[in-house]
Design a protein around this motif. Sequence first.
Motif, PDB file in Angstrom:
ATOM      1  N   ASP A 287       0.849  -1.192   0.000  1.00  0.00           N
ATOM      2  CA  ASP A 287       0.000   0.000   0.000  1.00  0.00           C
ATOM      3  C   ASP A 287       0.886   1.244   0.000  1.00  0.00           C
ATOM      4  N   PRO A 290       1.298   7.718   2.382  1.00  0.00           N
ATOM      5  CA  PRO A 290       0.490   8.921   2.135  1.00  0.00           C
ATOM      6  C   PRO A 290       1.195   9.961   1.277  1.00  0.00           C
ATOM      7  N   CYS A 295      -1.120   7.189  -3.927  1.00  0.00           N
ATOM      8  CA  CYS A 295      -1.832   6.817  -2.703  1.00  0.00           C
ATOM      9  C   CYS A 295      -3.335   6.918  -2.953  1.00  0.00           C
TER      10      CYS A 295
END
Length: 319
Positions: A287, A290, A295
């Motif tokens: 993942d 940020p 993102c």
Amino acid sequence: MQWFRYYHETPTDPKWRAVAIEAGVPVHAVLAVWDCMMVNASESSARGTLEGWNHRVTGAAIDLKAADVEAIYNAMQGLTLDGDHLTGWGKRQRCSDDVAARVKQHRERTKQERNVTPAEGNVTGTDFPLRAQTPDSEHIQIPPPPSADTSVRVKGADGAAAVANRFLELREERWPNDTRFPAPLITLRTEAQQFLDSGGTVELLGEVLERGMATWKSPSPPRSLRAFAESVADRVAEFKRASEQPVARPANKSVAIMAPGIIDRMTRIRGRLRLYRDTGKWDYGSDPAPTHPRCGIPLKVLEEELGQDFVDKHHRGAA
């Protein structure tokens, strides 16, 4: 091990008088030699045995002649010595005094107990995707509620065990060489079950523990989950408020309805963002962080948790 037991009756033990008479030296000289023997035996690889003992070197250290030290050594044979072995060591010095060995044994037992827990089902919820799928502009997609087998709200013994194990793992990672014991595993599981019964989830509690351990300020590690009771209560209350919000059907069909599954996932994302804000770490596999342009976290959520300046710098400014 850096110490040994020294008993109150040692200075007045009548054996020293017998040794002193046989060796032809004062009693205080016998006690001085005995203290050196105790230190040597404690530091030896085989504790309780003189290792590298030297009459001349010992005598120089305590202001005695080598011949006097040797005479004391010989007079102690059969009383307190058997060759180079201190005969009372095994009875007077306990193996449990070795804290490092005791802690190592405790950690091995705890690890074995943790490995006994059932492995069926995912009790951590870590296989849930981080980002919600982009909704179809022509259809409103309402994700089905999670089944009983895959729900992140696990409230059985497996869930409590998972939370307790996570606490021990994080504690070991943060304080790998600390010799202070945590609370017993049964206590940790009981506390975890109480938090689950109050409305928490395994994943939510895991996030609270990760954040709490990362920001823990005391030099002493937390002994049990009770150290994070206040943080857990706040997060559970926030989770309940988010879950209890009415699911309204928007006029614009291109906007997805925030069903319970989405709410729970966004609660998890917010928890990760707060941990990132406090520690600067983002360890969630593939993942994107940020700060990454790809993102998938909504800009509104980033702005609420990390601030408008952060979003302007890494996303709006980059665009």
